[in-house]
Design an enzyme around this catalytic site. Structure first.
Site, PDB file in Angstrom:
ATOM      1  N   HIS A  31      20.224 -41.466 -14.204  1.00  0.00           N
ATOM      2  CA  HIS A  31      19.600 -40.469 -13.323  1.00  0.00           C
ATOM      3  C   HIS A  31      18.385 -39.771 -13.956  1.00  0.00           C
ATOM      4  O   HIS A  31      18.324 -38.551 -14.105  1.00  0.00           O
ATOM      5  CB  HIS A  31      20.601 -39.487 -12.717  1.00  0.00           C
ATOM      6  CG  HIS A  31      21.504 -38.722 -13.662  1.00  0.00           C
ATOM      7  ND1 HIS A  31      21.053 -38.020 -14.738  1.00  0.00           N
ATOM      8  CD2 HIS A  31      22.842 -38.534 -13.630  1.00  0.00           C
ATOM      9  CE1 HIS A  31      22.060 -37.438 -15.347  1.00  0.00           C
ATOM     10  NE2 HIS A  31      23.165 -37.736 -14.706  1.00  0.00           N
ATOM     11  N   HIS A  85      36.734 -35.626 -15.823  1.00  0.00           N
ATOM     12  CA  HIS A  85      35.391 -35.306 -15.326  1.00  0.00           C
ATOM     13  C   HIS A  85      35.121 -36.171 -14.102  1.00  0.00           C
ATOM     14  O   HIS A  85      35.356 -37.381 -14.134  1.00  0.00           O
ATOM     15  CB  HIS A  85      34.385 -35.585 -16.448  1.00  0.00           C
ATOM     16  CG  HIS A  85      32.958 -35.317 -16.106  1.00  0.00           C
ATOM     17  ND1 HIS A  85      32.551 -34.391 -15.170  1.00  0.00           N
ATOM     18  CD2 HIS A  85      31.801 -35.859 -16.604  1.00  0.00           C
ATOM     19  CE1 HIS A  85      31.228 -34.368 -15.108  1.00  0.00           C
ATOM     20  NE2 HIS A  85      30.758 -35.261 -15.958  1.00  0.00           N
ATOM     21  N   GLU A  87      32.214 -36.849 -12.500  1.00  0.00           N
ATOM     22  CA  GLU A  87      30.930 -37.535 -12.275  1.00  0.00           C
ATOM     23  C   GLU A  87      31.199 -39.031 -12.149  1.00  0.00           C
ATOM     24  O   GLU A  87      32.110 -39.584 -12.776  1.00  0.00           O
ATOM     25  CB  GLU A  87      29.929 -37.223 -13.403  1.00  0.00           C
ATOM     26  CG  GLU A  87      28.523 -37.649 -13.014  1.00  0.00           C
ATOM     27  CD  GLU A  87      27.404 -37.066 -13.876  1.00  0.00           C
ATOM     28  OE1 GLU A  87      27.697 -36.420 -14.914  1.00  0.00           O
ATOM     29  OE2 GLU A  87      26.235 -37.273 -13.519  1.00  0.00           O
ATOM     30  N   ASP A  89      30.126 -41.804 -13.193  1.00  0.00           N
ATOM     31  CA  ASP A  89      30.239 -42.778 -14.283  1.00  0.00           C
ATOM     32  C   ASP A  89      31.663 -42.812 -14.843  1.00  0.00           C
ATOM     33  O   ASP A  89      32.021 -43.733 -15.582  1.00  0.00           O
ATOM     34  CB  ASP A  89      29.210 -42.525 -15.399  1.00  0.00           C
ATOM     35  CG  ASP A  89      29.110 -41.076 -15.821  1.00  0.00           C
ATOM     36  OD1 ASP A  89      29.471 -40.182 -15.037  1.00  0.00           O
ATOM     37  OD2 ASP A  89      28.658 -40.828 -16.954  1.00  0.00           O
ATOM     38  N   HIS A 151      29.728 -30.655 -18.709  1.00  0.00           N
ATOM     39  CA  HIS A 151      28.536 -30.044 -18.169  1.00  0.00           C
ATOM     40  C   HIS A 151      28.619 -29.836 -16.653  1.00  0.00           C
ATOM     41  O   HIS A 151      27.587 -29.498 -16.034  1.00  0.00           O
ATOM     42  CB  HIS A 151      27.303 -30.899 -18.518  1.00  0.00           C
ATOM     43  CG  HIS A 151      27.321 -32.260 -17.843  1.00  0.00           C
ATOM     44  ND1 HIS A 151      26.352 -32.652 -16.959  1.00  0.00           N
ATOM     45  CD2 HIS A 151      28.192 -33.264 -17.901  1.00  0.00           C
ATOM     46  CE1 HIS A 151      26.621 -33.873 -16.518  1.00  0.00           C
ATOM     47  NE2 HIS A 151      27.736 -34.257 -17.083  1.00  0.00           N
ATOM     48  N   ASP A 170      32.434 -35.845 -21.546  1.00  0.00           N
ATOM     49  CA  ASP A 170      31.031 -36.035 -21.964  1.00  0.00           C
ATOM     50  C   ASP A 170      30.690 -35.348 -23.295  1.00  0.00           C
ATOM     51  O   ASP A 170      29.694 -35.710 -23.935  1.00  0.00           O
ATOM     52  CB  ASP A 170      30.082 -35.498 -20.894  1.00  0.00           C
ATOM     53  CG  ASP A 170      29.901 -36.467 -19.731  1.00  0.00           C
ATOM     54  OD1 ASP A 170      30.215 -37.655 -19.893  1.00  0.00           O
ATOM     55  OD2 ASP A 170      29.445 -36.023 -18.670  1.00  0.00           O
ATOM     56  N   TYR A 198      21.322 -37.073 -25.950  1.00  0.00           N
ATOM     57  CA  TYR A 198      22.342 -36.801 -24.934  1.00  0.00           C
ATOM     58  C   TYR A 198      22.476 -35.286 -24.706  1.00  0.00           C
ATOM     59  O   TYR A 198      22.480 -34.811 -23.573  1.00  0.00           O
ATOM     60  CB  TYR A 198      23.690 -37.404 -25.357  1.00  0.00           C
ATOM     61  CG  TYR A 198      24.682 -37.393 -24.228  1.00  0.00           C
ATOM     62  CD1 TYR A 198      24.756 -38.457 -23.332  1.00  0.00           C
ATOM     63  CD2 TYR A 198      25.521 -36.312 -24.017  1.00  0.00           C
ATOM     64  CE1 TYR A 198      25.626 -38.437 -22.269  1.00  0.00           C
ATOM     65  CE2 TYR A 198      26.395 -36.279 -22.958  1.00  0.00           C
ATOM     66  CZ  TYR A 198      26.450 -37.354 -22.088  1.00  0.00           C
ATOM     67  OH  TYR A 198      27.307 -37.315 -21.031  1.00  0.00           O
ATOM     68  N   HIS A 231      31.441 -41.386 -23.686  1.00  0.00           N
ATOM     69  CA  HIS A 231      30.295 -42.276 -23.912  1.00  0.00           C
ATOM     70  C   HIS A 231      30.108 -42.468 -25.412  1.00  0.00           C
ATOM     71  O   HIS A 231      30.165 -41.492 -26.178  1.00  0.00           O
ATOM     72  CB  HIS A 231      28.990 -41.664 -23.391  1.00  0.00           C
ATOM     73  CG  HIS A 231      28.950 -41.442 -21.910  1.00  0.00           C
ATOM     74  ND1 HIS A 231      28.883 -42.460 -20.997  1.00  0.00           N
ATOM     75  CD2 HIS A 231      28.941 -40.297 -21.189  1.00  0.00           C
ATOM     76  CE1 HIS A 231      28.837 -41.947 -19.771  1.00  0.00           C
ATOM     77  NE2 HIS A 231      28.889 -40.635 -19.863  1.00  0.00           N
TER      78      HIS A 231
HETATM   79 FE1  FEO Z   1      28.806 -36.180 -16.681  1.00  0.00          FE
HETATM   80 FE2  FEO Z   1      29.258 -39.103 -18.269  1.00  0.00          FE
HETATM   81  O1  FEO Z   1      29.184 -37.972 -16.794  1.00  0.00           O
END
Ligand code: FEO
Length: 407
Positions: A31, A85, A87, A89, A151, A170, A198, A231
């Protein structure tokens, strides 16, 4: 059904926990954040009395994750799923995984329940776990700790005391596709850049909250053997755990250094010439000049350079009675990420109106840059005197920065 041969296999990270995520070798854009080294979407399988999956992966990687799970157990044996989380991903394939696995329970934070519902609309019966609440897995227990705005409002981490693992979503992560699962197996300089990138691109606006949350987490004195983010590599040695925690403390503090980021774009090289003279003034004053022409630099690399800089100098040519579009892009991006404690200045060239400089000034003010030198603006092409003014602008900013860093 027990495990079966699979083209993607799980990686054991402790006695009872497996990494079952996916490696996205081809990700180049997250993004708007340029991910030169791809990423991983980490998910974890806990083989407890109650078999539990921590997070899922981006939707196109669902089958890779299911293969990795199937290399250990039949995925239908998963009883609980915990979404740290929401989001996409980490949750993109959650509805399909729920459909496939039919778990007894799915857990998320209270905000996570709302966010998952708002994303997928028909995921009912997700159970909210309260901050500090526990989920019994029979012979093991997961403790869930909210990390709101690190976040997203839904964000939480979960801690498995029996295996000393903090599943950190994250936090402490980076976009780095690697076949080496642990930080101690990877290149330190690359990890330093990617962890910094990041934080700068994802977490920085919430630094004040990160500071308080870190303090609260550390005050719990959790016995942590592994920090497992969603990640990039996992942190498993005491040295690496201390390293990433210290990096985060540094990001939160964001103490300015003697580094000046000069970001600009140009049409007929006038603003470029000016940028070079500004950089020379910075250099002569004894500071580091990081010059980033927006014809080639990416906004996500600019903010990464800014995270440890003390000054931001912005230059733009005037185009169509306004700021050059690439400068509006990068400054909008920087404004959103809210770096603190910056001084700076502005410069640029123009033809028949100077409206770009009002826009530049507005952007710098909105970012919170304290301008410590008068702007230098030049009609069409800079003269030698104009370039001397640019040199002085750079020198003035660098000297002010050095005084503040020393103070
Ligand atoms: Fe906030 Fe890796 O998604």
């Amino acid at each position: 059904m027990a495990s079966s041969p699979q083209p993607f296999v799980a990686h054991k990270i402790s006695d009872s926990v497996y990494w079952v995520g996916a490696i996205d070798w081809s990700l180049t854009d997250f993004h708007g954040y340029k991910t030169d080294r791809g990423s991983t979407y980490n998910a974890f399988l806990i083989i407890a009395d109650t078999i539990t999956l921590i997070d899922t992966v981006k939707k196109p990687f669902k089958d890779e994750m299911l293969c990795r799970i199937a290399s250990v157990i039949d995925p239908e044996r998963i009883q609980y799923i915990v979404s740290n989380h929401s989001e996409m991903d980490h949750s993109g394939c959650l509805p399909e995984i729920i459909e496939t696995v039919k778990p007894e329970k799915v857990f998320a934070s209270a905000n996570g329940v709302k966010a998952l519902q708002a994303h997928f609309h028909d995921v009912s019966s997700i159970e909210a776990v309260e901050n500090g609440g526990t989920i019994s897995l029979g012979n093991m227990t997961l403790t869930c700790l909210e990390t709101r705005m690190i976040h997203w409002p839904d964000s939480m981490v979960s801690y498995l005391a029996e295996e000393k693992i903090l599943f950190a979503q994250d936090a402490f992560g980076m976009h780095l596709a690697t076949s080496k699962l642990f930080a101690d197996e990877n290149d330190r300089a690359i990890m330093k850049w990617e962890a910094t990138k990041y934080y700068a691109n994802i977490v920085m606006p919430y630094s004040a909250i990160v500071g308080k949350t870190l303090e609260a987490l550390l005050s719990l004195n959790l016995d942590i053997g592994i920090i497992a983010p969603d990640h990039g590599p996992l942190w498993r040695t005491p040295e690496d755990i201390a390293w990433i925690l210290e990096m985060y403390q540094g990001f939160v503090a964001r103490k300015p250094t003697n580094k000046v980021v000069i970001v600009y774009d140009t049409m007929w090289h006038s603003t470029e010439l000016m940028a070079r003279a500004v950089a020379e003034g910075v250099r002569v004053a004894g500071s580091e000049a990081k010059v980033m022409p927006m014809s080639g630099a990416h906004r996500s690399d600019v903010i990464t350079e800014i995270i440890d800089a003390g000054a931001l100098i912005a230059g733009s040519t005037t185009m169509n009675s306004g700021i050059f579009p690439s400068m509006a892009d990068v400054l909008t991006y920087i404004r959103g990420l809210q770096p603190k404690n910056l001084i700076g200045a502005l410069f640029g060239s123009y033809g028949w109106n100077k409206k770009a400089f009002k826009e530049l000034d507005d952007y710098l003010n909105a970012i919170g840059v304290e301008q410590v030198a008068e702007p230098v603006t030049v009609n069409y092409v800079p003269t030698r005197e104009d370039l001397l003014d640019c040199f002085s602008l750079g020198k003035r900013v660098a000297e002010t920065l050095r005084e503040r860093c020393a103070g």
